[in-house]
Motif scaffolding. Structure first.
Motif, PDB file in Angstrom:
ATOM      1  N   VAL A  41      40.352  50.562  37.055  1.00  0.00           N
ATOM      2  CA  VAL A  41      39.188  49.762  37.436  1.00  0.00           C
ATOM      3  C   VAL A  41      38.362  49.379  36.220  1.00  0.00           C
ATOM      4  O   VAL A  41      37.771  48.292  36.173  1.00  0.00           O
ATOM      5  CB  VAL A  41      38.324  50.533  38.464  1.00  0.00           C
ATOM      6  CG1 VAL A  41      37.009  49.811  38.726  1.00  0.00           C
ATOM      7  CG2 VAL A  41      39.091  50.707  39.765  1.00  0.00           C
ATOM      8  N   ASP A  42      38.330  50.236  35.210  1.00  0.00           N
ATOM      9  CA  ASP A  42      37.523  49.964  34.015  1.00  0.00           C
ATOM     10  C   ASP A  42      38.318  49.336  32.880  1.00  0.00           C
ATOM     11  O   ASP A  42      37.793  49.150  31.786  1.00  0.00           O
ATOM     12  CB  ASP A  42      36.839  51.242  33.529  1.00  0.00           C
ATOM     13  CG  ASP A  42      37.838  52.329  33.137  1.00  0.00           C
ATOM     14  OD1 ASP A  42      39.032  52.217  33.490  1.00  0.00           O
ATOM     15  OD2 ASP A  42      37.428  53.296  32.475  1.00  0.00           O
ATOM     16  N   GLY A  43      39.588  48.994  33.107  1.00  0.00           N
ATOM     17  CA  GLY A  43      40.341  48.310  32.069  1.00  0.00           C
ATOM     18  C   GLY A  43      41.774  48.771  31.953  1.00  0.00           C
ATOM     19  O   GLY A  43      42.286  49.530  32.784  1.00  0.00           O
ATOM     20  N   VAL A  44      42.422  48.298  30.897  1.00  0.00           N
ATOM     21  CA  VAL A  44      43.843  48.562  30.663  1.00  0.00           C
ATOM     22  C   VAL A  44      43.988  49.753  29.720  1.00  0.00           C
ATOM     23  O   VAL A  44      43.377  49.788  28.648  1.00  0.00           O
ATOM     24  CB  VAL A  44      44.515  47.312  30.058  1.00  0.00           C
ATOM     25  CG1 VAL A  44      45.981  47.575  29.755  1.00  0.00           C
ATOM     26  CG2 VAL A  44      44.372  46.123  31.013  1.00  0.00           C
ATOM     27  N   ALA A  61      38.059  43.468  33.710  1.00  0.00           N
ATOM     28  CA  ALA A  61      38.936  44.587  33.368  1.00  0.00           C
ATOM     29  C   ALA A  61      40.240  44.126  32.732  1.00  0.00           C
ATOM     30  O   ALA A  61      40.812  44.812  31.886  1.00  0.00           O
ATOM     31  CB  ALA A  61      39.227  45.418  34.621  1.00  0.00           C
ATOM     32  N   VAL A  62      40.708  42.951  33.137  1.00  0.00           N
ATOM     33  CA  VAL A  62      42.002  42.417  32.665  1.00  0.00           C
ATOM     34  C   VAL A  62      41.809  40.936  32.355  1.00  0.00           C
ATOM     35  O   VAL A  62      41.139  40.216  33.103  1.00  0.00           O
ATOM     36  CB  VAL A  62      43.097  42.580  33.744  1.00  0.00           C
ATOM     37  CG1 VAL A  62      44.422  42.012  33.259  1.00  0.00           C
ATOM     38  CG2 VAL A  62      43.257  44.043  34.149  1.00  0.00           C
ATOM     39  N   GLU A  88      44.868  38.202  25.335  1.00  0.00           N
ATOM     40  CA  GLU A  88      45.082  38.511  26.747  1.00  0.00           C
ATOM     41  C   GLU A  88      45.856  39.823  26.941  1.00  0.00           C
ATOM     42  O   GLU A  88      46.711  40.166  26.141  1.00  0.00           O
ATOM     43  CB  GLU A  88      45.823  37.370  27.451  1.00  0.00           C
ATOM     44  CG  GLU A  88      47.321  37.276  27.192  1.00  0.00           C
ATOM     45  CD  GLU A  88      47.710  36.495  25.957  1.00  0.00           C
ATOM     46  OE1 GLU A  88      48.892  36.116  25.847  1.00  0.00           O
ATOM     47  OE2 GLU A  88      46.840  36.280  25.082  1.00  0.00           O
ATOM     48  N   ASN A  89      45.513  40.501  28.032  1.00  0.00           N
ATOM     49  CA  ASN A  89      46.258  41.692  28.435  1.00  0.00           C
ATOM     50  C   ASN A  89      47.533  41.332  29.167  1.00  0.00           C
ATOM     51  O   ASN A  89      48.545  42.028  29.047  1.00  0.00           O
ATOM     52  CB  ASN A  89      45.417  42.576  29.358  1.00  0.00           C
ATOM     53  CG  ASN A  89      44.109  42.988  28.751  1.00  0.00           C
ATOM     54  OD1 ASN A  89      43.061  42.523  29.198  1.00  0.00           O
ATOM     55  ND2 ASN A  89      44.134  43.840  27.751  1.00  0.00           N
ATOM     56  N   TYR A 147      39.812  36.165  33.985  1.00  0.00           N
ATOM     57  CA  TYR A 147      39.514  37.596  34.067  1.00  0.00           C
ATOM     58  C   TYR A 147      39.812  38.072  35.489  1.00  0.00           C
ATOM     59  O   TYR A 147      39.682  37.299  36.462  1.00  0.00           O
ATOM     60  CB  TYR A 147      38.049  37.865  33.747  1.00  0.00           C
ATOM     61  CG  TYR A 147      37.726  37.898  32.272  1.00  0.00           C
ATOM     62  CD1 TYR A 147      38.295  38.857  31.436  1.00  0.00           C
ATOM     63  CD2 TYR A 147      36.840  36.970  31.720  1.00  0.00           C
ATOM     64  CE1 TYR A 147      37.986  38.884  30.087  1.00  0.00           C
ATOM     65  CE2 TYR A 147      36.528  37.004  30.369  1.00  0.00           C
ATOM     66  CZ  TYR A 147      37.111  37.959  29.565  1.00  0.00           C
ATOM     67  OH  TYR A 147      36.812  37.996  28.232  1.00  0.00           O
ATOM     68  N   LEU A 148      40.163  39.360  35.586  1.00  0.00           N
ATOM     69  CA  LEU A 148      40.473  39.939  36.882  1.00  0.00           C
ATOM     70  C   LEU A 148      39.848  41.316  37.036  1.00  0.00           C
ATOM     71  O   LEU A 148      39.736  42.065  36.058  1.00  0.00           O
ATOM     72  CB  LEU A 148      41.991  40.070  37.072  1.00  0.00           C
ATOM     73  CG  LEU A 148      42.800  38.771  36.982  1.00  0.00           C
ATOM     74  CD1 LEU A 148      43.506  38.690  35.635  1.00  0.00           C
ATOM     75  CD2 LEU A 148      43.816  38.673  38.101  1.00  0.00           C
ATOM     76  N   ARG A 149      39.454  41.627  38.269  1.00  0.00           N
ATOM     77  CA  ARG A 149      39.080  42.986  38.651  1.00  0.00           C
ATOM     78  C   ARG A 149      40.342  43.754  39.029  1.00  0.00           C
ATOM     79  O   ARG A 149      41.334  43.164  39.473  1.00  0.00           O
ATOM     80  CB  ARG A 149      38.173  42.979  39.883  1.00  0.00           C
ATOM     81  CG  ARG A 149      36.853  42.279  39.743  1.00  0.00           C
ATOM     82  CD  ARG A 149      36.030  42.442  41.031  1.00  0.00           C
ATOM     83  NE  ARG A 149      34.767  41.706  40.926  1.00  0.00           N
ATOM     84  CZ  ARG A 149      34.549  40.525  41.465  1.00  0.00           C
ATOM     85  NH1 ARG A 149      35.495  39.932  42.177  1.00  0.00           N
ATOM     86  NH2 ARG A 149      33.381  39.922  41.312  1.00  0.00           N
ATOM     87  N   VAL A 150      40.281  45.065  38.907  1.00  0.00           N
ATOM     88  CA  VAL A 150      41.347  45.920  39.413  1.00  0.00           C
ATOM     89  C   VAL A 150      40.850  46.533  40.717  1.00  0.00           C
ATOM     90  O   VAL A 150      39.999  47.416  40.722  1.00  0.00           O
ATOM     91  CB  VAL A 150      41.724  47.016  38.394  1.00  0.00           C
ATOM     92  CG1 VAL A 150      42.803  47.929  38.972  1.00  0.00           C
ATOM     93  CG2 VAL A 150      42.206  46.386  37.089  1.00  0.00           C
TER      94      VAL A 150
END
Length: 213
Positions: A41-44, A61-62, A88-89, A147-150
């Motif tokens: 949720v807070d990132g990769v 997060a992403v 980009e992730n 950007y995206l949320r997890v």
């Protein structure tokens, strides 16, 4: 949409004069990794976030960018732009990232992600590429990626399909949000009722609409 993950990219802390945070470190120099990576949720996992006031957090997060759009930049600049080259992730293949609807949910691997907003180019981005006019060029091109949320943590790896499992009826896309905020302010009222936009973005939209009124 039938697409896949071309690569998952993470960035170690890089020290440079253009880096964003007070320590002079940035994680924009992202490289592909082997095997699945845990998206939280807070990132990769393993990805350094430098200037947290403007990067990272649950709503960012992403970061995803299409390899097709990166190929355009490679041709425009006359130099390779490989996976992670936009910071980009997720480098995607066969996915219209900028055409994704805000709030659209992607199932990738065992993770569930939600599209939140376009990327806004910054001086760190321009410094990394060594192009002082990059912010202007990136804005005019208007292919910002998303950007995206997890929504559900899970592992994501190269080759995983990108499956759209939900798409809001409002139809407002990443590209439309970017153009409204940067190029076509007449589009701003369309964003007012997009509940899936991050609250900071919605507040910015409300202020600008009020100012135009």
């Amino acid at each position: 949409m039938t697409g896949r993950v071309a690569s998952v990219n993470v960035g170690a802390a890089t020290v440079a004069e253009w880096a964003g945070d007070a320590s002079g470190r940035s994680g924009i120099d992202k490289r592909p990794v082997d095997g699945p990576v845990l998206f939280r949720v807070d990132g990769v996992t393993g990805d350094f976030i430098g200037e947290r006031a403007v990067h990272g957090g649950p709503d960012q997060a992403v970061y995803a960018y299409a390899e097709e759009d990166a190929a355009w930049w490679a041709g425009e600049l006359g130099r390779p732009v490989g996976p992670g080259g936009l910071g980009e992730n997720l480098t995607t293949s066969g996915v219209d990232v900028t055409g994704a609807v805000i709030g659209e949910q992607w199932l990738i691997g065992s993770a569930l992600l939600e599209v939140t907003k376009p990327r806004t180019p910054c001086r760190t981005f321009a410094g990394f590429w060594g192009l002082p006019d990059l912010i202007k060029r990136f804005t005019v091109r208007a292919l910002p990626g998303a950007y995206l949320r997890v929504l559900r943590a899970g592992e994501v790896g190269a080759g995983d399909p990108v499956q759209v499992v939900e798409r809001p009826a409002h139809g407002v896309t990443v590209g439309e949000v970017f153009r409204a905020l940067n190029l076509e302010p007449e589009l701003l009222p369309r964003l007012l009722d997009v509940a899936e936009l991050p609250e900071k973005t919605r507040e910015k939209v409300r202020r600008r609409v009020a100012g135009r009124a």
